[in-house]
Motif scaffolding. Structure first.
Motif, short mmCIF file in Angstrom:
data_model
loop_
_atom_site.label_atom_id
_atom_site.label_comp_id
_atom_site.label_asym_id
_atom_site.label_seq_id
_atom_site.Cartn_x
_atom_site.Cartn_y
_atom_site.Cartn_z
N GLY A 1 11.53 125.97 23.52
CA GLY A 1 12.78 126.42 23.94
C GLY A 1 13.47 125.72 23.43
O GLY A 1 13.31 125.68 21.92
N TYR B 1 10.60 111.80 23.65
CA TYR B 1 12.53 112.18 22.75
C TYR B 1 12.35 112.94 22.65
O TYR B 1 11.78 114.09 23.53
CB TYR B 1 11.52 111.42 21.03
N GLU C 1 19.87 123.50 25.25
CA GLU C 1 19.90 122.60 26.33
C GLU C 1 18.52 122.38 26.26
O GLU C 1 18.58 122.15 27.76
CB GLU C 1 21.26 122.60 26.75
N LEU D 1 6.87 124.57 26.99
CA LEU D 1 7.37 122.82 26.32
C LEU D 1 8.57 122.16 26.52
O LEU D 1 9.62 123.24 26.34
CB LEU D 1 7.31 123.32 24.56
N GLY E 1 6.51 114.10 23.92
CA GLY E 1 6.49 111.86 23.76
C GLY E 1 7.99 112.12 24.52
O GLY E 1 8.58 112.83 24.29
N1 SAH Z 1 18.36 118.73 27.61
C1 SAH Z 1 16.85 119.40 27.44
C2 SAH Z 1 16.43 118.85 25.79
C3 SAH Z 1 16.59 119.99 25.11
S1 SAH Z 1 15.53 120.16 23.53
C4 SAH Z 1 16.43 117.81 27.85
O1 SAH Z 1 17.46 116.64 28.27
O2 SAH Z 1 15.63 117.78 27.95
C5 SAH Z 1 15.38 121.72 23.53
C6 SAH Z 1 13.62 121.95 23.35
O3 SAH Z 1 13.29 121.22 22.74
C7 SAH Z 1 12.94 121.78 24.91
O4 SAH Z 1 13.65 122.95 25.87
C8 SAH Z 1 11.77 121.39 24.65
O5 SAH Z 1 11.02 123.80 24.88
C9 SAH Z 1 11.88 121.26 23.14
N2 SAH Z 1 11.89 120.39 23.45
C10 SAH Z 1 12.64 118.76 23.37
N3 SAH Z 1 11.62 117.65 22.90
C11 SAH Z 1 10.35 117.58 23.37
C12 SAH Z 1 9.39 116.93 23.65
N4 SAH Z 1 9.28 115.42 23.19
N5 SAH Z 1 8.42 117.60 23.70
C13 SAH Z 1 7.93 119.31 23.52
N6 SAH Z 1 9.20 119.72 23.89
C14 SAH Z 1 10.36 119.56 23.39
#
Ligand code: SAH
Length: 257
Positions: free
Chosen positions: A115, A137, A118, A89, A135
């Motif tokens: 995850g 966000y 970060e 994910l 999605g």
């Molecule tokens: N720094 C990363 C965001 C990490 S958010 C970036 O900018 O891409 C932390 C974790 O939350 C991710 O590794 C993922 O597993 C999950 N996550 C956050 N948003 C998500 C989304 N829209 N869809 C699926 N997984 C998500």
């Protein structure tokens, strides 16, 4: 089917595991649901799961070793059979939709990796068959995303829903669902559409198709793009609007754009 979720926060799934749809699918033996704690695979008493990113920057990144050891453990349980499909994910993945839920429902074993912080070391993603986003966000972690994906898949499994097929729902035929009503026939002066009380199944079917098309045209015209229309659908769309937009859409659909 079996669904395995790899997470650092297994307790977040407590409520999900209790949900009626999940419970029913497990009871009917359509589903085996396994939650695996990534922390169990991290060494030492301080459970070293994350570290700072190479090259600097804010936040922490999940390390390869605990996640991949957890994944190997889960796959090892299969006795080496390549029956599983691994999904990481990530907001950078392809966006989840009903078609993907239908595809996953056919799998013997779906593994979802959540995850956190970060995100994960890039090398972990190479062990996944697909990166999936729910999605545009950012969530704090993949757990809510994994629940959304698992829920959409589980409710399609045989015996998961108490009655009713899932075939007429929004997105299933490429359209949004028609409006639904229940008792009473008049509430605070607002009446249910007459046709629904008529008992005439053909009239009701036509009304529902038209309302589906109306709703889709108004709210999600993107869903109509590329659709091959039946004659009936084309006629209804024509009736629904003389707006230039409808005409243009119909022209595009006809020319297969
Ligand atoms: N720094 C990363 C965001 C990490 S958010 C970036 O900018 O891409 C932390 C974790 O939350 C991710 O590794 C993922 O597993 C999950 N996550 C956050 N948003 C998500 C989304 N829209 N869809 C699926 N997984 C998500």
């Amino acid at each position: 089917m079996k669904i395995t979720i790899l997470t650092m926060f297994p307790q977040l799934f407590d409520g999900f595991l209790q949900s009626p749809v999940v419970q029913r699918a497990i009871r009917r033996e359509s589903l085996e649901l396994e939650i695996v704690d990534i922390k169990e695979f991290a060494p030492g008493s301080f459970r070293h799961i994350d570290d700072s990113p190479f090259g600097g920057g804010a936040g922490m990144v999940m390390r390869c070793q605990p996640v991949l050891d957890a994944l190997r453990y889960v796959k090892g349980e299969e006795g080496g059979a390549p029956a599983s499909f691994t999904v990481a994910l990530s907001p950078a993945g392809t966006v989840f939709c009903q078609k993907t839920a239908r595809r996953y429902k056919e799998l013997d074993h779906l593994i979802l990796i959540c995850g956190h912080y970060e995100g994960m070391d890039e090398r972990i993603y190479r062990h996944a068959d697909e990166e999936l986003s729910i999605g545009d966000y950012i969530l704090t972690g993949g757990e809510i995303a994994a629940m959304a994906v698992a829920d959409a898949v589980i409710r399609l499994l045989p015996g998961a829903l108490r009655d009713k097929s899932t075939e007429e729902e929004s997105f299933e035929n490429g359209l949004l669902e028609y409006p639904q009503y229940t008792q009473p026939a008049v509430f605070e002066g607002e009446a249910v559409p007459e046709v629904l009380l008529s008992g005439n199944h053909e009239k009701i079917r036509k009304w529902r198709l038209k309302e589906s098309l109306r709703r889709t045209l108004e709210r999600r015209p993107d869903l109509l793009a590329g659709r091959i229309l039946t004659e009936e659908e084309e006629e209804f769309l024509r009736e629904l609007g003389t707006a230039g937009e409808t005409k243009e859409l119909l022209r595009d659909l006809k020319s297969g754009k």
